[in-house]
Design a protein around this motif. Structure first.
Motif, PDB file in Angstrom:
ATOM      1  N   VAL A   1       0.843  -1.198   0.000  1.00  0.00           N
ATOM      2  CA  VAL A   1       0.000   0.000   0.000  1.00  0.00           C
ATOM      3  C   VAL A   1       0.877   1.247   0.000  1.00  0.00           C
ATOM      4  N   HIS A   2       1.927   1.232   0.821  1.00  0.00           N
ATOM      5  CA  HIS A   2       2.837   2.383   0.882  1.00  0.00           C
ATOM      6  C   HIS A   2       3.508   2.609  -0.472  1.00  0.00           C
ATOM      7  N   ALA A   3       3.952   1.539  -1.119  1.00  0.00           N
ATOM      8  CA  ALA A   3       4.628   1.678  -2.420  1.00  0.00           C
ATOM      9  C   ALA A   3       3.678   2.236  -3.469  1.00  0.00           C
ATOM     10  N   LEU A   4       2.424   1.776  -3.474  1.00  0.00           N
ATOM     11  CA  LEU A   4       1.446   2.304  -4.424  1.00  0.00           C
ATOM     12  C   LEU A   4       1.178   3.780  -4.153  1.00  0.00           C
ATOM     13  N   ASP A   5       0.968   4.143  -2.889  1.00  0.00           N
ATOM     14  CA  ASP A   5       0.714   5.543  -2.570  1.00  0.00           C
ATOM     15  C   ASP A   5       1.888   6.419  -2.967  1.00  0.00           C
ATOM     16  N   ASP A   6       3.093   5.909  -2.782  1.00  0.00           N
ATOM     17  CA  ASP A   6       4.299   6.655  -3.137  1.00  0.00           C
ATOM     18  C   ASP A   6       4.293   7.016  -4.625  1.00  0.00           C
TER      19      ASP A   6
ATOM     20  N   VAL B   1      -7.645  -0.834 -10.970  1.00  0.00           N
ATOM     21  CA  VAL B   1      -7.960  -2.205 -11.373  1.00  0.00           C
ATOM     22  C   VAL B   1      -7.859  -3.087 -10.140  1.00  0.00           C
ATOM     23  N   GLU B   2      -8.973  -3.679  -9.758  1.00  0.00           N
ATOM     24  CA  GLU B   2      -9.075  -4.383  -8.467  1.00  0.00           C
ATOM     25  C   GLU B   2      -9.188  -5.889  -8.642  1.00  0.00           C
ATOM     26  N   ASP B   3      -8.312  -6.611  -8.004  1.00  0.00           N
ATOM     27  CA  ASP B   3      -8.367  -8.070  -7.880  1.00  0.00           C
ATOM     28  C   ASP B   3      -7.293  -8.464  -6.891  1.00  0.00           C
ATOM     29  N   SER B   4      -7.689  -8.921  -5.715  1.00  0.00           N
ATOM     30  CA  SER B   4      -6.692  -9.334  -4.728  1.00  0.00           C
ATOM     31  C   SER B   4      -7.316 -10.333  -3.764  1.00  0.00           C
ATOM     32  N   ALA B   5      -6.476 -10.909  -2.943  1.00  0.00           N
ATOM     33  CA  ALA B   5      -6.941 -11.811  -1.888  1.00  0.00           C
ATOM     34  C   ALA B   5      -7.171 -11.041  -0.597  1.00  0.00           C
ATOM     35  N   GLY B   6      -7.297  -9.726  -0.704  1.00  0.00           N
ATOM     36  CA  GLY B   6      -7.555  -8.905   0.471  1.00  0.00           C
ATOM     37  C   GLY B   6      -6.281  -8.406   1.117  1.00  0.00           C
ATOM     38  N   HIS B   7      -6.424  -7.871   2.316  1.00  0.00           N
ATOM     39  CA  HIS B   7      -5.264  -7.372   3.041  1.00  0.00           C
ATOM     40  C   HIS B   7      -4.676  -8.482   3.910  1.00  0.00           C
ATOM     41  N   VAL B   8      -3.425  -8.311   4.279  1.00  0.00           N
ATOM     42  CA  VAL B   8      -2.760  -9.278   5.140  1.00  0.00           C
ATOM     43  C   VAL B   8      -3.461  -9.284   6.494  1.00  0.00           C
ATOM     44  N   VAL B   9      -3.820 -10.472   6.966  1.00  0.00           N
ATOM     45  CA  VAL B   9      -4.489 -10.596   8.258  1.00  0.00           C
ATOM     46  C   VAL B   9      -3.536 -11.314   9.204  1.00  0.00           C
ATOM     47  N   SER B  10      -2.894 -10.541  10.047  1.00  0.00           N
ATOM     48  CA  SER B  10      -1.975 -11.116  11.032  1.00  0.00           C
ATOM     49  C   SER B  10      -1.727 -10.088  12.115  1.00  0.00           C
ATOM     50  N   ARG B  11      -1.273 -10.589  13.247  1.00  0.00           N
ATOM     51  CA  ARG B  11      -0.918  -9.673  14.335  1.00  0.00           C
ATOM     52  C   ARG B  11       0.235  -8.782  13.902  1.00  0.00           C
ATOM     53  N   ALA B  12       1.190  -9.350  13.153  1.00  0.00           N
ATOM     54  CA  ALA B  12       2.340  -8.563  12.694  1.00  0.00           C
ATOM     55  C   ALA B  12       1.890  -7.409  11.798  1.00  0.00           C
TER      56      ALA B  12
ATOM     57  N   GLU C   1      -1.005  -5.915  11.835  1.00  0.00           N
ATOM     58  CA  GLU C   1      -1.659  -4.917  12.679  1.00  0.00           C
ATOM     59  C   GLU C   1      -0.636  -4.127  13.496  1.00  0.00           C
ATOM     60  N   MET C   2       0.431  -4.800  13.919  1.00  0.00           N
ATOM     61  CA  MET C   2       1.481  -4.101  14.662  1.00  0.00           C
ATOM     62  C   MET C   2       2.211  -3.094  13.771  1.00  0.00           C
ATOM     63  N   ARG C   3       2.176  -3.320  12.461  1.00  0.00           N
ATOM     64  CA  ARG C   3       2.770  -2.362  11.518  1.00  0.00           C
ATOM     65  C   ARG C   3       1.727  -1.333  11.072  1.00  0.00           C
ATOM     66  N   PHE C   4       0.611  -1.271  11.787  1.00  0.00           N
ATOM     67  CA  PHE C   4      -0.443  -0.277  11.555  1.00  0.00           C
ATOM     68  C   PHE C   4      -1.029  -0.368  10.149  1.00  0.00           C
ATOM     69  N   GLN C   5      -1.338  -1.606   9.753  1.00  0.00           N
ATOM     70  CA  GLN C   5      -1.909  -1.799   8.428  1.00  0.00           C
ATOM     71  C   GLN C   5      -3.166  -0.967   8.218  1.00  0.00           C
ATOM     72  N   SER C   6      -4.015  -0.872   9.216  1.00  0.00           N
ATOM     73  CA  SER C   6      -5.256  -0.115   9.056  1.00  0.00           C
ATOM     74  C   SER C   6      -4.957   1.350   8.737  1.00  0.00           C
ATOM     75  N   GLN C   7      -3.886   1.893   9.294  1.00  0.00           N
ATOM     76  CA  GLN C   7      -3.522   3.270   8.988  1.00  0.00           C
ATOM     77  C   GLN C   7      -3.030   3.403   7.553  1.00  0.00           C
ATOM     78  N   PHE C   8      -2.305   2.392   7.045  1.00  0.00           N
ATOM     79  CA  PHE C   8      -1.865   2.431   5.646  1.00  0.00           C
ATOM     80  C   PHE C   8      -3.070   2.403   4.713  1.00  0.00           C
ATOM     81  N   LEU C   9      -4.076   1.576   5.029  1.00  0.00           N
ATOM     82  CA  LEU C   9      -5.271   1.512   4.194  1.00  0.00           C
ATOM     83  C   LEU C   9      -6.035   2.834   4.246  1.00  0.00           C
ATOM     84  N   ALA C  10      -6.139   3.432   5.436  1.00  0.00           N
ATOM     85  CA  ALA C  10      -6.804   4.728   5.563  1.00  0.00           C
ATOM     86  C   ALA C  10      -6.030   5.809   4.809  1.00  0.00           C
ATOM     87  N   HIS C  11      -4.705   5.740   4.879  1.00  0.00           N
ATOM     88  CA  HIS C  11      -3.875   6.702   4.151  1.00  0.00           C
ATOM     89  C   HIS C  11      -4.088   6.553   2.649  1.00  0.00           C
ATOM     90  N   HIS C  12      -4.206   5.314   2.182  1.00  0.00           N
ATOM     91  CA  HIS C  12      -4.433   5.082   0.753  1.00  0.00           C
ATOM     92  C   HIS C  12      -5.759   5.708   0.314  1.00  0.00           C
TER      93      HIS C  12
END
Length: 199
Positions: A48-53, A73-84, A86-97
């Motif tokens: 997500v960060h690389a795309l936003d960049d 163009v949308e097609d994916s298996a979704g976002h990574v679901v793991s504690r790691a 979430e610890m890297r603030f994935q939800s914030q990256f998605l909100a930033h996107h």
């Protein structure tokens, strides 16, 4: 967090397009910019960060004479679901996107979503669903949670859940359901660019 852009099947909308970044996340045609799909691949914070960049570097700061249309163009298996993740603030990256896409809209860019495969959970909600108009191919699906994940969480039989996947609201929807609710402007037979941009 290392990241790479997974290969994807050639789609007609990419004919004549060339990647503008080394990761191949953003492509350009004369008529528009395109983001790449991520079929069968989960999207992590680094993706997500690389795309936003590249969106901020190439689209938000584009000079006059460059395309003002961005095709998500949308097609994916979704976002990574793991504690790691979430610890890297994935939800914030998605909100930033989603905020980056909002900036592009505010700058007058036309955002078009194109669901070519699976629109999965927050990865879909923060990306193609942010476009003013969403189109989809007829075999596309909108998914909140995969049958296998529901089986793990609920203890229900995975095979039974998978057999009901096309018509069970718990498991997601074929794109025809999503279109009936007004979530998709049109279901397209293919991704021919001239017709798509004319809609």
């Amino acid at each position: 967090d290392p990241t790479h852009a997974a290969p994807f099947d050639t789609l007609a909308c990419f004919d004549g397009a060339a990647p503008v970044d080394n990761g191949g996340r953003l492509w350009r045609r004369d008529e528009c910019w395109l983001t790449r799909p991520n079929p069968r691949t989960t999207v992590g914070p680094a993706d997500v960060h690389a795309l936003d960049d590249v969106l901020l570097k190439h689209v938000a700061s584009a000079q006059p004479g460059t395309p003002d249309v961005l095709l998500l163009v949308e097609d994916s298996a979704g976002h990574v679901v793991s504690r790691a993740a979430e610890m890297r603030f994935q939800s914030q990256f998605l909100a930033h996107h989603a905020a980056v896409l909002g900036l592009l809209r505010a700058q007058g860019r036309r955002l078009i979503g194109l669901l070519t495969g699976v629109g999965h959970s927050a990865a879909f909600f923060s990306n193609a669903l942010q476009a003013s108009t969403l189109y989809a191919l007829s075999d596309a699906r909108v998914v909140a949670m995969e049958a296998a994940a529901i089986a793990r969480v609920t203890g229900l039989d995975g095979e039974t859940l998978a057999a009901r996947i096309d018509d069970d609201p718990l498991l997601g929807h074929s794109v025809r359901h999503f279109a009936a609710w007004g979530g998709v402007a049109a279901i397209l037979p293919d991704v021919e660019m001239e017709g798509l941009l004319a809609l």
